[in-house]
Structures are given as structure tokens and as C-alpha cells.
Write a protein that holds these residues in place. Structure first.
Motif, PDB file in Angstrom:
ATOM      1  N   PHE A  90       0.833  -1.197   0.000  1.00 46.67           N
ATOM      2  CA  PHE A  90       0.000   0.000   0.000  1.00 46.67           C
ATOM      3  C   PHE A  90       0.872   1.253   0.000  1.00 46.67           C
ATOM      4  N   TRP A 137      -5.234  -0.126  -2.330  1.00 50.87           N
ATOM      5  CA  TRP A 137      -6.048  -1.063  -1.565  1.00 50.87           C
ATOM      6  C   TRP A 137      -6.291  -2.353  -2.355  1.00 50.87           C
ATOM      7  N   GLN A 197      -3.114  -4.385  -2.081  1.00 48.85           N
ATOM      8  CA  GLN A 197      -2.974  -4.905  -0.728  1.00 48.85           C
ATOM      9  C   GLN A 197      -3.988  -6.022  -0.474  1.00 48.85           C
ATOM     10  N   PRO A 253      -1.523  -3.476   5.792  1.00 52.55           N
ATOM     11  CA  PRO A 253      -1.216  -2.245   5.051  1.00 52.55           C
ATOM     12  C   PRO A 253      -0.519  -1.211   5.918  1.00 52.55           C
TER      13      PRO A 253
END
Length: 386
Positions: A249, A263, A266, A303
Motif C-alpha cells: 500500500f 487497496w 494490498q 497495510p
């Protein structure tokens, strides 16, 4: 290898001493404390001692107490993002003056980390290898909790077979940092470690219940509400510089990628890591490989990971070293470990997610071990640890 470790240890000690005497660590030229991450712990603990536990999640109130801790105002903010369980530790530390508490925190958690890594490796040289790991410097210089996280992760994994209940105790306490434990339940379920699961669940529930009784529901409400606030500030708006996030991330965001892309990437990593861990922990691979996989996958999955959290990377490395002590190192294995450590060392000079690349390198070594020891490939290079 020991010679290199001694060199790294001397470098770490020299950096800390030079930083102290040049007023870059602990105490500034004006005699007041310098703003480092530990200030959020002491400030939260002081608010608890003053009967204001819910206020630890109120950023202006918490920031004001941080300035009291240092004896002066400062730019920025070091937020308290931990569940109320961890406030017991913060309150105990806040009974002491700020700098005393800072040094005591390091003095207590560092041996926990050393003991875990030494136990995994199984030789006294494990102390030296643990102390020399570059993540030690990052954690010490900001007074963070990387030593505790690595110690708990390492203890849980190394004690799992022979002391399952104690392993569950370690994993339960590790819930103070929930982002590091995303994959642990998956591994334990896949491996059928039910006693450890039960122990971890009991510890987590009991610790949470005691904190609820001690600090009240408003404190837990503050924590729950703070989750989205923290995510918006650090993952959406980059208050702490995306380059400091040692994750996929952070890498994507620091390179100008969108939040949606970051996102998405991740999320893919989390799913893949979960599937791989479940498969590995159901397999007949050597336990050291499974433990190393879980340690490194835990760092890949979250993350939200900073340089001090990379102290935990010493855990999968320790299991790789233990396995290599039995079978010998694979070609280029030591060189890759060296490259990963070098990436960690250059982080202060580049402020980019080089730590994430280091984690990926170690993940590659673990994957290679899994393939080779799963029956594909037989090449070994026998290099003594001494």
C-alpha cells in the motif's frame, strides 16, 4: 557471519551514542525531551492515571499531554492507536518520569526480543544475530514496540509444539497490535492447534474484559471510533508520509498511485497470503519453514507497517537460520539476507518503502525453501553458522 554481526552491532551502538550526544535522540540541546513515538505511550498512560482514559483517543487532548511529557510544544502528532488493553502498560510506564520510562521500556522489551530469537536459533550466537539486526536500531531510536511484537511472535511460534498454552498466551498478548495477527488464526486452524487457539482466545477476551471494567465503555468506544480516523489520516491522507509505510500500500501511494489501486493490491496480497499460509500449515513441510512463512506473511498482509515494526522480520529470519543449520544454506540465501538487511539500513536516507522490498526478498527465500523441501530441487550449500 559473526564478524558481520559484530560490525552491525557496533554501528547500531555508535549511531545511538552519536545521536544522543548530538541532541538528536532522547534529549534536545535545550535539555527537554525530543518528540519520538514513545511520547504517545507516556502521554496515554498519564491521562489514564489522571482518570481521563477515554481522552487518549481524543487527539487534541492527547497531543497536549505529549507536550507536557517533553516540556515544550512540537509540530506533528504521535497518536495512540492501540486497544484499551495496552493502557495498563502505558499507565505503568507513566508512573515514572518520561525519559526514565523511555529507557525502561527499551530495557525490558529488548531482552524479550533477544530471548525469543536466541531460542529459535538454538545457539548463543542467536543473541548476537538478534542484536545486530537493523530493525533494532529503528525501534530503539523512536522507543517503539517492535521488540515486544517480535518477542511475542517469536515466542508463540517457537513454543507452539511443546508449550501450546504458553504460545497461546503470547499470541493473545500480541493482539495489542492486531494488524500483525491477521494470519495467525488461519495458520493455527489449518495446523489443528486447538489448545493454542483456546488459550489465545481466553487471554484476549479476559484482557479485554478487564480493560473494559477498568477504563469503561467510553474508552472502547473511543478506540473503535479512532480506527476510521487513523485510517483516513495515515492511509488516505498520508499524514506521516506514504514513503514511511513499509507495505505494498505504501509503495504504491508513495509512487503516486491512487488509493483504490493501493487497496486493491494490498487486498490481493492479503488473500494470497491467507491461502498460502493455510496450505503450508496443512502440509508436511518442516515446521521451521511454516513458522518462517507465517512470520513474513504477517508483515506482507498488513497495510499499516512502519520501520520499527520490521524488527519482527528477525523472526522468520531466525527460523530460516535454524533450518539452514540442519540442512545447509541454499545458493544465494545468505547473499539475499544481506541484501535485505542493506535495504533496511538505507531507509533513513531514502524514506521509501525499501523495507517492503526487504520483506519480499525474505518471503522469496521462504517460498524457495518450501519448494525445495517439498521435493522440488535438492541443491544445498553447507555453510556453518559459526
Amino acid at each position: 557471519m559473526e564478524l558481520v554481526s559484530v560490525g552491525l552491532l557496533v554501528l547500531t551502538a555508535s549511531y545511538l551514542l552519536a545521536s544522543y550526544f548530538n541532541h538528536l535522540w532522547l534529549i534536545g540541546a535545550d535539555g527537554n525531551g525530543l518528540p519520538d513515538d514513545f511520547v504517545n505511550v507516556w502521554a496515554a498512560g498519564r491521562l489514564v492515571l489522571e482518570g481521563q482514559a477515554p481522552s487518549v483517543y481524543d487527539w487534541p487532548t492527547h497531543k497536549a499531554m505529549e507536550q507536557v511529557a517533553l516540556g515544550r510544544p512540537f509540530d506533528g502528532y504521535f497518536g495512540w492507536h492501540y486497544p484499551p488493553n495496552f493502557l495498563f502498560v502505558a499507565a505503568a510506564l507513566a508512573l515514572l518520569p518520561y525519559l526514565t520510562a523511555y529507557l525502561l521500556w527499551l530495557a525490558v522489551t529488548f531482552p524479550i526480543y533477544l530471548a525469543a530469537i536466541r531460542t529459535i536459533i538454538g545457539e548463543r550466537s542467536g543473541y548476537l544475530l538478534a542484536a545486530a539486526f537493523p530493525g533494532v536500531l529503528f525501534n530503539a531510536i523512536v522507543g517503539q514496540n517492535g521488540f515486544l511484537s517480535a518477542g511475542l511472535m517469536g515466542a508463540g511460534l517457537v513454543l507452539l509444539a511443546e508449550r501450546p498454552v504458553i504460545a497461546g498466551l503470547a499470541f493473545g498478548i500480541l493482539t495489542y497490535k492486531p494488524q500483525l495477527g491477521i494470519l495467525i488464526p488461519i495458520a493455527l486452524i489449518a495446523g489443528g492447534h486447538w489448545r493454542t487457539i483456546a488459550a489465545a482466545a481466553i487471554v484476549t477476551i479476559a484482557w479485554s474484559a478487564i480493560s473494559l471494567a477498568a477504563f469503561g465503555w467510553p474508552t472502547w468506544q473511543g478506540f473503535i471510533g479512532n480506527i476510521s480516523h487513523t485510517s483516513d489520516a495515515f492511509l488516505s491522507n498520508g499524514w506521516a508520509n506514504f514513503g514511511k509505510l513499509q507495505t505494498a500500500f505504501g509503495l504504491i501511494r508513495s509512487m503516486g498511485g491512487s488509493e483504490t489501486l493501493a487497496w486493491s493490491a494490498q487486498g490481493v496480497i492479503i488473500v494470497l497470503a491467507a491461502v498460502v499460509i493455510a496450505a503450508l500449515w496443512r502440509s508436511r513441510l518442516p515446521y521451521d519453514v511454516k513458522a518462517a512463512a507465517l512470520g513474513v506473511a504477517s508483515l506482507l498482509a498488513t497495510p499499516y507497517l512502519y520501520a520499527y515494526d520490521l524488527t519482527v522480520l528477525a523472526v522468520p529470519l531466525a527460523f530460516l537460520f535454524r533450518r539452514a543449520g540442519q540442512t545447509g544454506f541454499l545458493p544465494y540465501e545468505l547473499a539475499t539476507v544481506g541484501a535485505a538487511c542493506l535495504l533496511l539500513l538505507i531507509f533513513p536516507f531514502v524514506v521509501l518503502p525499501v523495507g517492503f522490498i526487504a520483506v519480499v526478498l525474505i518471503a522469496g527465500l521462504v517460498a524457495r525453501r518450501a519448494v525445495v523441501e517439498g521435493g522440488i530441487g535438492t541443491v544445498r550449500i553447507h555453510i556453518a553458522l559459526q
